[in-house]
Scaffold this motif. Structure first.
Motif, mmCIF file in Angstrom:
data_model
loop_
_atom_site.group_PDB
_atom_site.id
_atom_site.type_symbol
_atom_site.label_atom_id
_atom_site.label_comp_id
_atom_site.label_asym_id
_atom_site.label_seq_id
_atom_site.Cartn_x
_atom_site.Cartn_y
_atom_site.Cartn_z
ATOM 1 N N GLU A 132 0.838 -1.198 0.000
ATOM 2 C CA GLU A 132 0.000 0.000 0.000
ATOM 3 C C GLU A 132 0.880 1.258 0.000
ATOM 4 N N PRO A 133 0.585 2.240 -0.861
ATOM 5 C CA PRO A 133 1.374 3.479 -0.867
ATOM 6 C C PRO A 133 1.456 4.148 0.499
ATOM 7 N N ARG A 134 0.376 4.046 1.296
ATOM 8 C CA ARG A 134 0.366 4.688 2.606
ATOM 9 C C ARG A 134 1.345 4.024 3.578
ATOM 10 N N GLN A 135 1.900 2.867 3.188
ATOM 11 C CA GLN A 135 2.877 2.194 4.033
ATOM 12 C C GLN A 135 4.311 2.476 3.587
ATOM 13 N N LEU A 136 4.467 3.443 2.689
ATOM 14 C CA LEU A 136 5.789 3.828 2.224
ATOM 15 C C LEU A 136 6.123 5.229 2.709
ATOM 16 N N VAL A 137 7.380 5.421 3.096
ATOM 17 C CA VAL A 137 7.880 6.725 3.523
ATOM 18 C C VAL A 137 9.091 7.065 2.672
ATOM 19 N N VAL A 138 9.066 8.220 2.054
ATOM 20 C CA VAL A 138 10.194 8.705 1.260
ATOM 21 C C VAL A 138 11.001 9.665 2.123
ATOM 22 N N GLU A 139 12.280 9.346 2.334
ATOM 23 C CA GLU A 139 13.145 10.205 3.142
ATOM 24 C C GLU A 139 14.022 11.058 2.231
ATOM 25 N N VAL A 140 13.939 12.369 2.390
ATOM 26 C CA VAL A 140 14.740 13.306 1.597
ATOM 27 C C VAL A 140 15.476 14.243 2.546
ATOM 28 N N THR A 141 16.563 14.840 2.065
ATOM 29 C CA THR A 141 17.291 15.813 2.874
ATOM 30 C C THR A 141 16.872 17.221 2.479
ATOM 31 N N GLU A 142 17.233 18.174 3.325
ATOM 32 C CA GLU A 142 16.865 19.568 3.068
ATOM 33 C C GLU A 142 17.420 20.086 1.749
ATOM 34 N N SER A 143 18.506 19.500 1.287
ATOM 35 C CA SER A 143 19.170 19.995 0.077
ATOM 36 C C SER A 143 18.289 19.895 -1.168
ATOM 37 N N VAL A 144 17.307 18.985 -1.164
ATOM 38 C CA VAL A 144 16.467 18.857 -2.362
ATOM 39 C C VAL A 144 15.578 20.079 -2.545
ATOM 40 N N PHE A 145 15.455 20.908 -1.507
ATOM 41 C CA PHE A 145 14.598 22.087 -1.594
ATOM 42 C C PHE A 145 15.385 23.381 -1.796
ATOM 43 N N PHE A 146 16.718 23.262 -1.913
ATOM 44 C CA PHE A 146 17.553 24.462 -1.979
ATOM 45 C C PHE A 146 17.215 25.366 -3.156
ATOM 46 N N ASP A 147 16.954 24.766 -4.317
ATOM 47 C CA ASP A 147 16.814 25.551 -5.540
ATOM 48 C C ASP A 147 15.369 25.907 -5.889
ATOM 49 N N GLY A 163 -0.911 8.965 -0.873
ATOM 50 C CA GLY A 163 -0.837 8.319 0.434
ATOM 51 C C GLY A 163 0.560 8.122 0.970
ATOM 52 N N VAL A 164 1.582 8.297 0.122
ATOM 53 C CA VAL A 164 2.966 8.131 0.561
ATOM 54 C C VAL A 164 3.335 9.279 1.500
ATOM 55 N N ARG A 165 4.060 8.963 2.569
ATOM 56 C CA ARG A 165 4.506 10.010 3.490
ATOM 57 C C ARG A 165 5.933 10.451 3.160
ATOM 58 N N VAL A 166 6.261 11.666 3.543
ATOM 59 C CA VAL A 166 7.581 12.231 3.256
ATOM 60 C C VAL A 166 8.241 12.621 4.570
ATOM 61 N N ALA A 167 9.492 12.207 4.740
ATOM 62 C CA ALA A 167 10.262 12.546 5.939
ATOM 63 C C ALA A 167 11.448 13.405 5.544
ATOM 64 N N LEU A 168 11.727 14.433 6.341
ATOM 65 C CA LEU A 168 12.874 15.306 6.122
ATOM 66 C C LEU A 168 14.031 14.765 6.951
ATOM 67 N N ASP A 169 15.004 14.151 6.268
ATOM 68 C CA ASP A 169 16.099 13.446 6.940
ATOM 69 C C ASP A 169 17.214 14.409 7.363
ATOM 70 N N ASP A 170 17.976 13.994 8.376
ATOM 71 C CA ASP A 170 19.129 14.775 8.863
ATOM 72 C C ASP A 170 18.737 16.213 9.198
ATOM 73 N N PHE A 171 17.560 16.396 9.756
ATOM 74 C CA PHE A 171 17.089 17.747 10.034
ATOM 75 C C PHE A 171 18.018 18.458 11.015
ATOM 76 N N GLY A 172 18.283 19.727 10.717
ATOM 77 C CA GLY A 172 19.134 20.540 11.573
ATOM 78 C C GLY A 172 20.540 20.704 11.052
ATOM 79 N N THR A 173 20.905 19.929 10.021
ATOM 80 C CA THR A 173 22.268 20.004 9.485
ATOM 81 C C THR A 173 22.339 20.821 8.202
#
Length: 282
Positions: A132-147, A163-173
């Motif tokens: 199920e898509p709702r059981q997947l989490v995509v982890e991305v870092t802040e750098s993907v939003f830089f541009d 339904g996929v969730r998104v996590a912001l990895d390594d937050f604070g760095t």
């Protein structure tokens, strides 16, 4: 201009050999997937597992800090990411099917998100493997939003709509503006282990940690702390109402065949810290 030094050539050769070896490993299907359990402080058991790419070379493991940057430079990260997603969904499907609240997290780089069909690919893999898509989490870092890449935002938004969730990895760095955080398509903040490691005895006063978690909750986001290695860190983070914990205290990343044992150990380890009893593996 830059004055030539012999070590420059050595560095270039090592980098070229690393990328060439990585290409051969990808073509030969030698990229393995290890899994690390994540414990929910609410339920007290593992409800999420992170899939991690591992390169097994010459009888050893090449550190991800070495080969992941090489994979991103060469574009091989697209193939590696797809392989991790496919293997992760296939191997964890039975475990995910046992409870709807369980989920699989995969790391996604900016290079992958810049491909126009990434969202479609991920959803197709979920569909073909029966996850199920709702059981997947995509982890991305802040750098993907830089541009301010609208395409990246659109892809992540499309995944969340499915339904996929998104996590912001390594937050604070990273260096992104906190003011933009409330506008980003994310559901979870993962606090980098460098902040968790500030907790030594549990008696410290660490405003930055409490502010991070309070801010995330104020924005309606859940929080996962990475790099948890001691009981003192668990106690401190739970007092701050941290939602999930991940680290060597519970389990190191392990290959698929050992995952059920790793999950059971993680559940028992957390129960022992809380003075509870677990009747059996879950």
């Amino acid at each position: 201009y830059l004055r030539f030094r012999p070590e420059m050539m050595k560095s270039l050769v090592e980098r070229t050999e690393l990328e060439a070896g990585l290409r051969l490993a990808v073509d030969a299907g030698q990229i393995a997937v290890h899994y690390q359990p994540i414990v929910s402080t609410r339920s007290g058991v593992v409800v999420k597992v992170e899939a991690l790419a591992r390169w097994e070379r010459d009888g050893g493991i090449v550190p991800p800090a070495q080969f992941i940057p090489a994979a991103e430079r060469s574009g091989l990260i697209v193939d590696i990411g797809t392989e991790v997603l496919l293997k992760g969904c296939a191997e964890l499907k039975p475990w995910l099917a046992e409870a709807p609240e369980r989920s699989l997290a995969v790391n996604v780089s900016g290079v992958q998100l810049q491909h126009g069909d990434f969202a479609e690919l991920l959803l197709a893999v979920a569909r073909n493997t029966g996850v199920e898509p709702r059981q997947l989490v995509v982890e991305v870092t802040e750098s993907v939003f830089f541009d301010d890449d609208c395409h990246v935002i659109q892809q992540l938004t499309a995944l969340r709509n499915a339904g996929v969730r998104v996590a912001l990895d390594d937050f604070g760095t990273g260096f992104s503006s906190l003011g933009r955080l409330q506008g980003l398509p994310v559901d979870t903040l993962k606090i980098d282990q460098s902040f968790t490691s500030m907790i030594h005895t549990g008696d410290e006063t660490l405003p930055i940690l409490s502010c991070m978690i309070a801010m995330a909750h104020g924005l309606g986001l859940s929080v996962t702390a990475e790099g948890v290695e001691t009981a003192a860190q668990v106690d401190y983070l739970m007092k701050l109402d941290c939602d999930s914990l991940q680290g060597f205290l519970f389990s190191r990343p392990t290959p698929g065949p050992g995952l059920q044992s790793a999950i059971a150990r993680s559940n028992h380890a957390f129960a022992a810290l809380r003075g509870e009893r677990v009747s059996g593996p879950r």
